[in-house]
Design a protein around this motif. Structure first.
Motif, PDB file in Angstrom:
ATOM      1  N   ASP A 131       6.086  18.912  48.165  1.00 31.34           N
ATOM      2  CA  ASP A 131       5.803  19.861  49.241  1.00 31.34           C
ATOM      3  C   ASP A 131       4.518  19.515  49.986  1.00 31.34           C
ATOM      4  OD1 ASP A 131       6.689  22.316  50.593  1.00 31.34           O
ATOM      5  OD2 ASP A 131       4.860  23.218  49.779  1.00 31.34           O
ATOM      6  N   ALA A 132       3.616  18.794  49.329  1.00 32.57           N
ATOM      7  CA  ALA A 132       2.375  18.364  49.987  1.00 32.57           C
ATOM      8  C   ALA A 132       2.597  17.146  50.886  1.00 32.57           C
ATOM      9  CB  ALA A 132       1.310  18.057  48.939  1.00 32.57           C
ATOM     10  N   GLY A 133       3.821  16.617  50.891  1.00 28.52           N
ATOM     11  CA  GLY A 133       4.148  15.530  51.806  1.00 28.52           C
ATOM     12  C   GLY A 133       4.238  14.154  51.182  1.00 28.52           C
ATOM     13  N   PHE A 134       4.047  14.059  49.885  1.00 31.15           N
ATOM     14  CA  PHE A 134       4.145  12.756  49.229  1.00 31.15           C
ATOM     15  C   PHE A 134       5.601  12.424  48.926  1.00 31.15           C
ATOM     16  CE2 PHE A 134      -0.152  14.250  48.150  1.00 31.15           C
ATOM     17  CZ  PHE A 134      -0.886  13.192  48.683  1.00 31.15           C
ATOM     18  N   ARG A 135       5.938  11.138  49.012  1.00 36.08           N
ATOM     19  CA  ARG A 135       7.280  10.680  48.665  1.00 36.08           C
ATOM     20  C   ARG A 135       7.255   9.673  47.514  1.00 36.08           C
ATOM     21  NH1 ARG A 135       7.668  14.627  50.424  1.00 36.08           N
ATOM     22  NH2 ARG A 135       8.724  15.374  52.276  1.00 36.08           N
ATOM     23  N   VAL A 136       6.054   9.137  47.230  1.00 30.76           N
ATOM     24  CA  VAL A 136       5.875   8.171  46.150  1.00 30.76           C
ATOM     25  C   VAL A 136       4.616   8.547  45.376  1.00 30.76           C
ATOM     26  CG1 VAL A 136       5.404   5.729  45.582  1.00 30.76           C
ATOM     27  CG2 VAL A 136       6.961   6.296  47.463  1.00 30.76           C
ATOM     28  N   VAL A 137       4.702   8.429  44.051  1.00 34.51           N
ATOM     29  CA  VAL A 137       3.525   8.580  43.196  1.00 34.51           C
ATOM     30  C   VAL A 137       3.396   7.291  42.403  1.00 34.51           C
ATOM     31  CG1 VAL A 137       2.373   9.917  41.407  1.00 34.51           C
ATOM     32  CG2 VAL A 137       3.935  11.059  42.972  1.00 34.51           C
ATOM     33  N   VAL A 138       2.222   6.688  42.447  1.00 35.25           N
ATOM     34  CA  VAL A 138       1.967   5.431  41.750  1.00 35.25           C
ATOM     35  C   VAL A 138       0.975   5.682  40.632  1.00 35.25           C
ATOM     36  CG1 VAL A 138       1.108   3.055  41.989  1.00 35.25           C
ATOM     37  CG2 VAL A 138       2.344   4.137  43.899  1.00 35.25           C
ATOM     38  N   SER A 139       1.253   5.127  39.464  1.00 29.89           N
ATOM     39  CA  SER A 139       0.336   5.195  38.326  1.00 29.89           C
ATOM     40  C   SER A 139       0.692   4.055  37.385  1.00 29.89           C
ATOM     41  CB  SER A 139       0.463   6.542  37.608  1.00 29.89           C
ATOM     42  OG  SER A 139      -0.426   6.602  36.499  1.00 29.89           O
ATOM     43  N   SER A 140      -0.186   3.815  36.402  1.00 29.33           N
ATOM     44  CA  SER A 140       0.141   2.792  35.405  1.00 29.33           C
ATOM     45  C   SER A 140       0.890   3.400  34.223  1.00 29.33           C
ATOM     46  CB  SER A 140      -1.119   2.062  34.932  1.00 29.33           C
ATOM     47  OG  SER A 140      -2.038   2.973  34.380  1.00 29.33           O
ATOM     48  N   PHE A 141       0.976   4.743  34.176  1.00 28.68           N
ATOM     49  CA  PHE A 141       1.765   5.409  33.145  1.00 28.68           C
ATOM     50  C   PHE A 141       2.044   6.841  33.575  1.00 28.68           C
ATOM     51  CE2 PHE A 141       2.384   7.997  29.352  1.00 28.68           C
ATOM     52  CZ  PHE A 141       3.386   7.285  28.732  1.00 28.68           C
ATOM     53  N   PHE A 142       3.306   7.266  33.390  1.00 29.37           N
ATOM     54  CA  PHE A 142       3.711   8.645  33.674  1.00 29.37           C
ATOM     55  C   PHE A 142       4.214   9.303  32.393  1.00 29.37           C
ATOM     56  CE2 PHE A 142       4.517   6.553  37.775  1.00 29.37           C
ATOM     57  CZ  PHE A 142       3.864   7.419  38.636  1.00 29.37           C
ATOM     58  N   ALA A 143       3.944  10.584  32.263  1.00 25.16           N
ATOM     59  CA  ALA A 143       4.568  11.355  31.191  1.00 25.16           C
ATOM     60  C   ALA A 143       6.070  11.385  31.465  1.00 25.16           C
ATOM     61  CB  ALA A 143       3.989  12.768  31.146  1.00 25.16           C
ATOM     62  N   ASP A 144       6.885  11.242  30.413  1.00 25.03           N
ATOM     63  CA  ASP A 144       8.331  11.130  30.575  1.00 25.03           C
ATOM     64  C   ASP A 144       8.958  12.312  31.309  1.00 25.03           C
ATOM     65  OD1 ASP A 144       8.423   8.674  29.355  1.00 25.03           O
ATOM     66  OD2 ASP A 144       8.947   9.465  27.386  1.00 25.03           O
ATOM     67  N   ILE A 145       8.576  13.534  30.925  1.00 22.47           N
ATOM     68  CA  ILE A 145       9.188  14.710  31.551  1.00 22.47           C
ATOM     69  C   ILE A 145       8.802  14.797  33.019  1.00 22.47           C
ATOM     70  CG2 ILE A 145       9.280  17.240  31.556  1.00 22.47           C
ATOM     71  CD1 ILE A 145       9.037  17.119  28.496  1.00 22.47           C
ATOM     72  N   PHE A 146       7.548  14.519  33.340  1.00 13.70           N
ATOM     73  CA  PHE A 146       7.120  14.533  34.735  1.00 13.70           C
ATOM     74  C   PHE A 146       7.901  13.479  35.525  1.00 13.70           C
ATOM     75  CE2 PHE A 146       4.511  12.922  38.215  1.00 13.70           C
ATOM     76  CZ  PHE A 146       4.279  14.088  38.921  1.00 13.70           C
ATOM     77  N   LYS A 147       8.045  12.293  34.960  1.00 20.69           N
ATOM     78  CA  LYS A 147       8.777  11.225  35.640  1.00 20.69           C
ATOM     79  C   LYS A 147      10.209  11.656  35.940  1.00 20.69           C
ATOM     80  CE  LYS A 147       9.480   6.244  35.296  1.00 20.69           C
ATOM     81  NZ  LYS A 147       9.227   5.052  34.468  1.00 20.69           N
ATOM     82  N   SER A 148      10.844  12.284  34.979  1.00 22.26           N
ATOM     83  CA  SER A 148      12.202  12.786  35.176  1.00 22.26           C
ATOM     84  C   SER A 148      12.242  13.872  36.249  1.00 22.26           C
ATOM     85  CB  SER A 148      12.735  13.334  33.851  1.00 22.26           C
ATOM     86  OG  SER A 148      14.009  13.876  34.025  1.00 22.26           O
TER      87      SER A 148
END
Length: 195
Positions: free
Chosen positions: A93-110
């Protein structure tokens, strides 16, 4: 909910070089009362973005006019904590379409994949390179290509590949959520039932 098709994005980035950002920092629990996906972007990183009196914190990156774009670049271990889907809603909703990181929590990624956001997991060295590039040139652009599964630092001319579940890749490319995907298979499902 239909989602926006995603193929390729060229954008500036908003750098958030903070590690271990949990879902309560992304969207504090006191803002989880709504059940529609709208309006959460205003409270994205609320406790960092605003002072206690409600005025914008000029030291926080989302309030800095130097940074803009549809790509949020976060430190390692982004999205840990609770399983609240509202965190994905707030980022989208803030306007982002991509999030980049070197590691994501599994549930957040899903959750982000289910809500039309693309999580791009990159090696630590490439993440550091992004932060360095943007520190030198906040207007630097990056290209995220879902088809080839690459993210490219256009300023430095370097790129890396990222992994994505083939099913979720197909859904993003076609702009389908899980329900829309099933509906798109209606004829095949009916044929299977009749056989």
């Amino acid at each position: 909910m239909s989602i926006e098709k995603f193929h390729k994005l060229v954008s500036r980035v908003v750098p958030l070089p903070i590690e271990n950002v949990d879902t309560d920092q992304i969207i504090p629990a006191r803002f989880l009362k709504a059940v529609e996906r709208k309006g959460f972007g205003d409270n994205l990183f609320r406790d960092w973005r605003y002072k206690k009196d409600g005025t914008p914190n000029p030291d926080f990156v989302l309030n800095n006019p130097l940074y803009s774009g549809k790509i949020l670049v976060a430190g390692k271990n982004f999205g840990s904590g609770s399983s609240r889907e509202h965190a994905a809603w707030a980022v989208y909703d803030a306007g982002f379409r991509v999030v980049v990181s070197s590691f994501f929590a599994d549930i957040f990624k899903s959750n982000v994949l289910n809500n039309g956001l693309l999580p791009v997991q990159v090696p630590d060295a490439f993440l550091a390179e992004i932060f360095q590039t943007v520190e030198v040139d906040p207007s630097a652009h990056f290209e995220v290509d879902l088809e080839s599964q690459t993210i490219r630092n256009l300023k430095a001319g370097i790129s890396v590949k990222f992994d994505i579940d083939p099913y979720k890749k197909e859904c993003l490319l076609k702009g389908l959520d899980d329900i829309d995907f099933l509906i798109s298979l209606k004829e095949e499902i009916l044929a299977f039932e009749q056989a």
